[in-house]
Design a protein around this motif. Structure first.
Motif, PDB file in Angstrom:
ATOM      1  N   TYR A 100      29.166 -22.865  42.788  1.00  0.00           N
ATOM      2  CA  TYR A 100      28.831 -21.872  41.769  1.00  0.00           C
ATOM      3  C   TYR A 100      28.432 -22.514  40.435  1.00  0.00           C
ATOM      4  N   LEU A 101      29.238 -23.436  39.970  1.00  0.00           N
ATOM      5  CA  LEU A 101      28.950 -24.062  38.677  1.00  0.00           C
ATOM      6  C   LEU A 101      27.635 -24.849  38.726  1.00  0.00           C
ATOM      7  N   GLN A 102      27.450 -25.605  39.806  1.00  0.00           N
ATOM      8  CA  GLN A 102      26.205 -26.363  39.953  1.00  0.00           C
ATOM      9  C   GLN A 102      25.003 -25.406  40.009  1.00  0.00           C
ATOM     10  N   TYR A 138      34.397 -24.101  43.828  1.00  0.00           N
ATOM     11  CA  TYR A 138      33.744 -23.452  42.689  1.00  0.00           C
ATOM     12  C   TYR A 138      32.786 -24.397  41.957  1.00  0.00           C
ATOM     13  N   ASP A 139      33.250 -25.594  41.607  1.00  0.00           N
ATOM     14  CA  ASP A 139      32.406 -26.529  40.854  1.00  0.00           C
ATOM     15  C   ASP A 139      31.189 -26.969  41.651  1.00  0.00           C
ATOM     16  N   LYS A 180      22.869 -30.343  45.319  1.00  0.00           N
ATOM     17  CA  LYS A 180      23.606 -31.528  44.862  1.00  0.00           C
ATOM     18  C   LYS A 180      22.676 -32.603  44.331  1.00  0.00           C
ATOM     19  N   LYS A 229      24.108 -24.231  36.619  1.00  0.00           N
ATOM     20  CA  LYS A 229      23.440 -25.278  35.834  1.00  0.00           C
ATOM     21  C   LYS A 229      21.975 -25.419  36.251  1.00  0.00           C
TER      22      LYS A 229
END
Lengths: 484, 97
Positions: free
Chosen positions: A374-376, A370-371, B42, A379
Motif C-alpha cells: 500500500y505505501l509503495q 502494508y509498507d 518494487k 508513493k
C-alpha cells in the motif's frame, strides 16, 4: 427523426419553442426501452409512472416561464447512484431490494433543473470491472454487436445512450468506468476532475478516485450536464470551490495553436493495430484543425495498473465493510451469532469479483504487508501524478486511445481477472492523478467503435470539451448509430 | 508470493467472508497471480517520495459540528431497511456466545 434520438441541445431547443413536450420526449424514450432493452439489457429498473409524472411537472414548469437546458430532459442513472424511493442495487445481490432513502447530491441538482429520471442502469457489481459482466443480474450487451460487452463498469449507461433509450445517462468513473464503455459503445464519456462533482450519495468504491460524470451523444451535451452537476458540496469535503464554467459557449472556440501532447507509452506493441491507426488518424485531424502535436513521455504509465490494483482493492475492502447484514441489504438469518451474520450475509451477498477485491485489499493492508504494497503504491501514485503535472505544464492536453482494444466477446476475459485488469492501462493513470478526461468516438474497426481519450489539467474540463467538440464537428463519427 | 489455502482462509476471516472450498482454491490461484503482477512496483525508486492518499491538495476541511434534523419520511425509510427492528432500534444477534 424519433424524439429519443435527439441530443440534449436539440431537444431543449424544441422544448423551448413549444414544438414538443417533455411528456412526448419521455414517452419516446420509454417506448425505445421497451423496443430494444430485451436485447441490450441496459436497464435494471425502469420507472415509467414516476418518469411520466416528472415529465408532466417539467412541462408545467416550462409553461410558467421556467427555462433551462435540462428542464424536461429524460435520462438514466447508473445503479450505484442513490435515487430516493427508487431501487438502488449497485448490481449486487447484497442490495437487491435496497431502496435509497435520499437522493445523491448530483440527482438533487438534476431534479432542481427538472431533468426526468427514466430508471437505473446495469453495471459491474459495485463498479468492479470493465465489461458489465460482473453484474449479479446478468451482462449488458453492446448495441453494435450483441455478442460483445459494452465495456464497464458503466456499461448499461453507455449502451443505453448508444441505443437512444435516453438523452443522456450518468455514470461513475473510478479507473475508467465512464470512458471505457463510452469508447466501446461509440458515445461520449466525461470523467470530471476529482472533486469537481459531489460523491455524496454514490455507493463508494474507491473514495480517492471515484467521480460521477455524464455519458452523452455529443461533447456539447457533456458540457451541459457537467455544468449542472458540478460544484462544492459540504457533505463531500473533497469537492473544490471551483465555479463550473459556462462551457457550452466556450467549447466552440477554435483549437488553433492548442498544444496536444502524444505520450508514446500509450501507443505500444500488443495493442490492437487498427485501434492505434484510427487514433493516429484522429490526432492528424486535430493537427489539421490547427493544434500543435507534440510528442511527450510519461515513463511511469506502465505502473498505473499495478498501483490501481493495490489502492482500489484496499479502499474497497474498507468501503464494502459497511455491507454487514445489520442495517440494510441482504441479511442471513439462519445463524448462531453475530459473526455468522457478517460472514454468511457477505459470503452469499457479494459476487466473485467483489469478494476477490475485498480479499486482495484485506491482504495488502494486513499486518506485515502494508509498507511493501500500500505505501509503495501510494508513493508510485505520487510519481504518476507529478509526471502528468510536469508534462501538462508544457502541453495543454494529452491525446491517447481510450482502450487498447475494441469491445471483446462476452465471456472472453471473464475467467482471467488479470487480463480484465489490463483493460484499464490507458484509463487508470488519469484517475490516479485526479485529472479530467473525455472519450469521444473516433472511428470503427470491423464495425466496432474506437474511442479517442483527451486528458486535461486539473479543472481543465473546458479545454478537453473544446477539443472534443471541435473534433466531433470535423469528423462526424458521433452521428453513426448502431442498428438494433 | 503464492498463497496457500490456510493463508486464504485467514484473509477471508479478516474480511468477514464465508467462502466455499472451491472459492478458497480459486482465490488462492487468482490472488497469487495478481500479487506477482503488482510485485513489479518494487522496482520503482521511491526514495524520498511522499505517499499520495488524495489528489485535491486540500487539507483540514472543516464544517460546523451541528446536528441537523433529517426529514421524518427519509429517516423512517432508512430505519425500515433493517432486517429486524424493536422499539425503533435495530436488533442484532448477541455478541457474547
Amino acid at each position: 427523426m424519433r424524439l429519443n434520438n435527439l441530443t440534449i441541445k436539440q431537444a431543449s431547443e424544441k422544448l423551448a419553442k413549444g414544438e414538443i413536450t417533455s411528456v412526448e420526449l419521455t414517452k419516446a424514450c420509454l417506448a425505445r426501452i421497451k423496443e430494444v432493452d430485451e436485447k441490450v439489457k441496459a436497464c435494471l429498473t425502469v420507472c415509467e409512472k414516476e418518469a411520466l409524472a416528472s415529465a408532466k411537472e417539467a412541462d408545467e414548469r416550462r409553461k410558467k416561464g421556467e427555462t433551462g437546458y435540462l428542464l424536461g430532459i429524460p435520462y438514466l442513472v447508473k445503479d450505484n447512484i442513490l435515487t430516493r424511493g427508487i431501487r438502488t442495487t449497485a448490481a449486487s445481490k447484497i442490495l437487491e431490494n435496497y431502496i435509497a432513502p435520499y437522493d445523491a447530491e448530483i440527482i438533487k441538482k438534476l431534479n432542481r433543473q427538472g431533468a426526468v429520471i427514466l430508471g437505473k442502469t446495469n453495471m459491474d457489481e459495485f463498479a468492479h470491472g470493465a465489461s458489465t459482466e460482473n453484474s449479479a443480474f446478468g451482462p449488458t450487451r453492446n448495441p453494435w454487436d450483441l455478442d460483445r460487452v459494452p465495456g464497464g463498469s458503466s456499461g448499461g449507461s453507455a449502451a443505453a445512450v448508444a441505443a437512444d433509450m435516453c438523452l443522456f445517462a450518468l455514470g461513475t468513473d473510478t479507473g475508467g468506468s465512464i470512458r471505457c464503455p463510452a469508447s466501446f459503445c461509440g458515445v461520449v464519456g466525461l470523467k470530471p476532475t476529482y472533486g469537481r462533482c459531489s460523491r455524496h450519495g454514490l455507493i463508494a468504491m474507491t473514495s480517492s478516485t471515484d467521480v460521477p460524470g455524464p455519458i452523452t451523444k455529443t461533447a456539447e451535451d457533456a458540457a451541459i450536464v457537467l455544468s449542472a452537476i458540478s460544484g462544492k458540496d459540504e457533505k463531500d469535503s473533497t469537492t473544490a470551490d471551483v465555479e463550473a464554467g459556462n462551457y457550452e459557449s466556450k467549447i466552440k472556440n477554435s483549437i488553433k495553436g492548442l498544444k496536444v501532447g502524444i505520450p508514446k507509452e500509450y501507443f505500444v506493441d500488443g495493442m490492437n493495430k487498427k485501434v492505434k491507426e484510427i487514433v493516429e488518424t484522429a490526432i492528424k485531424k486535430l493537427e489539421q484543425l490547427g493544434a500543435k502535436i507534440i510528442p511527450v513521455s510519461l515513463p511511469h504509465t506502465k505502473y498505473a495498473v499495478p498501483v490501481y490494483y493495490i489502492i482500489t482493492p484496499s479502499e474497497i475492502s474498507s468501503n464494502l465493510a459497511r455491507f454487514d447484514g445489520i442495517r440494510y441489504g441482504l441479511s442471513e438469518n439462519n445463524v448462531k451469532n453475530l459473526m455468522e451474520v457478517y460472514t454468511k450475509s457477505r459470503g452469499r451477498g457479494f459476487g466473485a469479483e467483489a469478494k476477490r477485491r475485498i480479499m486482495l485489499g484485506t491482504y495488502v493492508l494486513s499486518a506485515g504487508y502494508y509498507d511493501a504494497y500500500y505505501l509503495q503504491a501510494q508513493k508510485v501514485r505520487t510519481k504518476i501524478a507529478q509526471e502528468f503535472d510536469q508534462v501538462l505544464s508544457k502541453v495543454d492536453v494529452l491525446a491517447t486511445p481510450t482502450s487498447p482494444n475494441t469491445a471483446f466477446k462476452i465471456g472472453e476475459k471473464s475467467n482471467d481477472p488479470m487480463e480484465m485488469y489490463l483493460e484499464d492501462i490507458f484509463v487508470s493513470p488519469a484517475s490516479l492523478a485526479g485529472l479530467p478526461a473525455i472519450s469521444a468516438p473516433c472511428g470503427f474497426d470491423g464495425g466496432l467503435p474506437v474511442g479517442l481519450q483527451i486528458i486535461g489539467r486539473r479543472f481543465g474540463e473546458e479545454t478537453i470539451l473544446r477539443v472534443g467538440h471541435n473534433y466531433e464537428q470535423a469528423a462526424d463519427w458521433h452521428n453513426q448509430k448502431a442498428v438494433l | 508470493m503464492r498463497l496457500n489455502k490456510k493463508d486464504i482462509q485467514h484473509i477471508a476471516n479478516l474480511a468477514r467472508l464465508e467462502l466455499t472450498d472451491k472459492e478458497l482454491k480459486t482465490y488462492g490461484d487468482q490472488l497469487s497471480d495478481v500479487l506477482s503482477y503488482i510485485d513489479q512496483l518494487k522496482e520503482v525508486d521511491t526514495e524520498g517520495v511522499e505517499p499520495t492518499a488524495q489528489v485535491t491538495g486540500m487539507k483540514d476541511v472543516f464544517r460546523n459540528d451541528e446536528i441537523k434534523e433529517w426529514n421524518k419520511e427519509e429517516r423512517e425509510a432508512a430505519l425500515n431497511q433493517a432486517p429486524e427492528i424493536e422499539n425503533r432500534q435495530i436488533k442484532v444477534k448477541r455478541i457474547l456466545t
